[in-house]
Design a protein around this motif. Structure first.
Motif, PDB file in Angstrom:
ATOM      1  N   SER A   2      30.027  51.454  54.539  1.00  0.00           N
ATOM      2  CA  SER A   2      28.806  50.973  55.201  1.00  0.00           C
ATOM      3  C   SER A   2      28.593  51.583  56.578  1.00  0.00           C
ATOM      4  CB  SER A   2      28.855  49.448  55.332  1.00  0.00           C
ATOM      5  OG  SER A   2      29.966  49.038  56.112  1.00  0.00           O
ATOM      6  N   ASP A   3      29.537  52.372  57.072  1.00  0.00           N
ATOM      7  CA  ASP A   3      29.402  52.947  58.414  1.00  0.00           C
ATOM      8  C   ASP A   3      28.277  53.981  58.431  1.00  0.00           C
ATOM      9  OD1 ASP A   3      29.861  54.374  60.923  1.00  0.00           O
ATOM     10  OD2 ASP A   3      31.770  53.299  60.945  1.00  0.00           O
ATOM     11  N   PRO A   4      27.318  53.865  59.364  1.00  0.00           N
ATOM     12  CA  PRO A   4      26.194  54.808  59.403  1.00  0.00           C
ATOM     13  C   PRO A   4      26.560  56.185  59.929  1.00  0.00           C
ATOM     14  CG  PRO A   4      26.032  53.256  61.218  1.00  0.00           C
ATOM     15  CD  PRO A   4      27.183  52.800  60.380  1.00  0.00           C
ATOM     16  N   ASP A   5      27.629  56.281  60.694  1.00  0.00           N
ATOM     17  CA  ASP A   5      28.040  57.555  61.268  1.00  0.00           C
ATOM     18  C   ASP A   5      28.948  58.297  60.292  1.00  0.00           C
ATOM     19  OD1 ASP A   5      28.310  59.324  63.788  1.00  0.00           O
ATOM     20  OD2 ASP A   5      30.397  58.934  63.213  1.00  0.00           O
ATOM     21  N   ALA A   6      28.600  59.540  59.989  1.00  0.00           N
ATOM     22  CA  ALA A   6      29.327  60.301  58.973  1.00  0.00           C
ATOM     23  C   ALA A   6      30.798  60.495  59.346  1.00  0.00           C
ATOM     24  CB  ALA A   6      28.651  61.654  58.758  1.00  0.00           C
ATOM     25  N   ALA A   7      31.059  60.863  60.602  1.00  0.00           N
ATOM     26  CA  ALA A   7      32.446  61.105  61.016  1.00  0.00           C
ATOM     27  C   ALA A   7      33.260  59.821  60.985  1.00  0.00           C
ATOM     28  CB  ALA A   7      32.467  61.707  62.424  1.00  0.00           C
ATOM     29  N   ALA A   8      32.680  58.724  61.495  1.00  0.00           N
ATOM     30  CA  ALA A   8      33.383  57.437  61.478  1.00  0.00           C
ATOM     31  C   ALA A   8      33.590  56.958  60.055  1.00  0.00           C
ATOM     32  CB  ALA A   8      32.590  56.401  62.278  1.00  0.00           C
ATOM     33  N   ARG A   9      32.607  57.199  59.199  1.00  0.00           N
ATOM     34  CA  ARG A   9      32.725  56.790  57.794  1.00  0.00           C
ATOM     35  C   ARG A   9      33.899  57.497  57.131  1.00  0.00           C
ATOM     36  NH1 ARG A   9      27.998  57.714  56.594  1.00  0.00           N
ATOM     37  NH2 ARG A   9      28.130  59.794  55.703  1.00  0.00           N
TER      38      ARG A   9
END
Length: 375
Positions: free
Chosen positions: A306-313
């Motif tokens: 569910s994380d919107p940020d690709a790197a954090a996801r």
């Protein structure tokens, strides 16, 4: 008896309804703004560009076609737009040949409702289309002639299609929200299984099974949300760049679906294993700990997807993958201190569930299965 009880319940009821209402309104802010923009734009175009006086049906047709949904599908909007336009056109046509009056309004209403039911199964759509057709007959014809309103309906439907293409809403939002709910439910099932095993309570294991079976509605919602998300990502210029992410989310959703289904098999098998006292105290403690660790890893997986940020996801998915892999490497009867056949069967049933979850992090089946110790 004092009136404090009923008054207190009434206040609680109103407070809860108010809180739910505000929450629902907040979540509906974007689709409401989209509907407003669509209706106003259709009205202005029909009035200013086409020169129609009071083009009410341009606004109403756009509202009916667009509908109040967070992620309208293009095909659905097109079907409703065409149906709405046809309904108004039918009213205009019958008005032209039959004139206005009570029996003419009845005829228009009957034909419009039957046409609406032919085009769409929704009761609200049928009602709205019938109302518009009756209004066509009962309201005075505009200066431009009766078919002016049909043209207004075309404008409204076209605006709804354009708005659906240009500002449909993020196609990832609904799938991610539904996946979070499903994974939260899966984590709860695993925790209940762990609790049932720790207490050697087969009733609690049965409750976990009931909960896992009740998740079918969530599974269906996930499937439905992806159907709309794929269409939006395909046709909308603003979100076309997210097609790959939506595809990856859907692949993960398919594996999570299998994991939830496998949790039902495991919960049912756990009930039998507890009833037959299939494990020693040490084995129970080890396996219950494994189930809790798996539940924690599922929550990390939920946060990652569910994380919107690709790197954090990707970082969170990597973390979830590592935690799930650590659980998978322990799934051997000997490692868990299990000796009886019933307990061994329980471990064997749990192994596919872990493979499903590892695949949900982005691994292939062979890569996920490689984490399981050889039997």
């Amino acid at each position: 008896m004092s009136t404090g009880g009923p008054l207190s319940r009434a206040r609680t009821f109103l407070r809860n309804r108010t809180r739910v209402g505000f929450s629902r309104s907040k979540a509906s802010l974007f689709p409401a703004a989209r509907m407003t923009l669509c209706a106003v734009a259709a009205y202005v175009i029909a009035e200013q560009l086409l020169g129609h006086e009071g083009p009410l049906f341009a606004a109403t047709a756009s509202l009916v076609a667009l509908g109040f949904a967070t992620g309208p599908r293009f095909r659905k909007v097109m079907e409703v737009a065409i149906g709405c336009t046809l309904g108004i056109a039918v009213g205009d046509l019958l008005l032209h040949f039959l004139g206005s009056g009570i029996w003419q309004a009845a005829a228009v209403l009957l034909i419009s409702i039957l046409l609406a039911r032919f085009l769409d199964s929704g009761s609200i759509f049928s009602t709205q289309m019938g109302i518009q057709s009756v209004l066509v007959v009962l309201l005075p014809a505009p200066d431009g002639g009766p078919f002016t309103r049909s043209l207004d309906a075309v404008v409204g439907g076209a605006m709804a299609l354009i708005v659906t293409m240009l500002i449909p809403g993020d196609p990832r939002s609904a799938p991610k929200t539904n996946l979070q709910k499903l994974l939260s439910e899966l984590a709860s099932v695993l925790r209940e299984c762990s609790n049932a095993l720790s207490r050697s309570d087969s009733t609690l294991a049965w409750h976990a099974l009931v909960r896992a079976r009740a998740s079918q509605k969530l599974i269906d919602e996930v499937r439905t949300s992806f159907s709309g998300a794929q269409e939006v990502a395909r046709i909308s210029p603003a979100y076309r760049r997210h097609r790959e992410e939506v595809g990856d989310l859907q692949k993960s959703a398919e594996m999570i679906d299998l994991a939830m289904r496998n949790s039902r098999v495991f919960s049912r098998r756990l009930t039998s294993a507890i009833n037959h006292a299939a494990m020693t105290d040490d084995a129970i403690e080890s396996f219950a700990e494994v189930l809790l660790e798996a539940a924690d890893a599922v929550e990390v997986l939920s946060a990652g997807l569910s994380d919107p940020d690709a790197a954090a996801r990707e970082r969170r998915l990597s973390s979830a993958r590592n935690e799930l892999a650590a659980v998978a490497t322990r799934l051997h009867p000997k490692t868990l201190g299990i000796q009886k056949l019933e307990g061994e069967g329980l471990v064997l049933v749990f192994r596919p569930l872990m493979v499903d979850l590892l695949e949900a992090t982005g691994l292939t089946h062979d890569e996920a299965a490689a984490y399981l110790p050889k039997l």
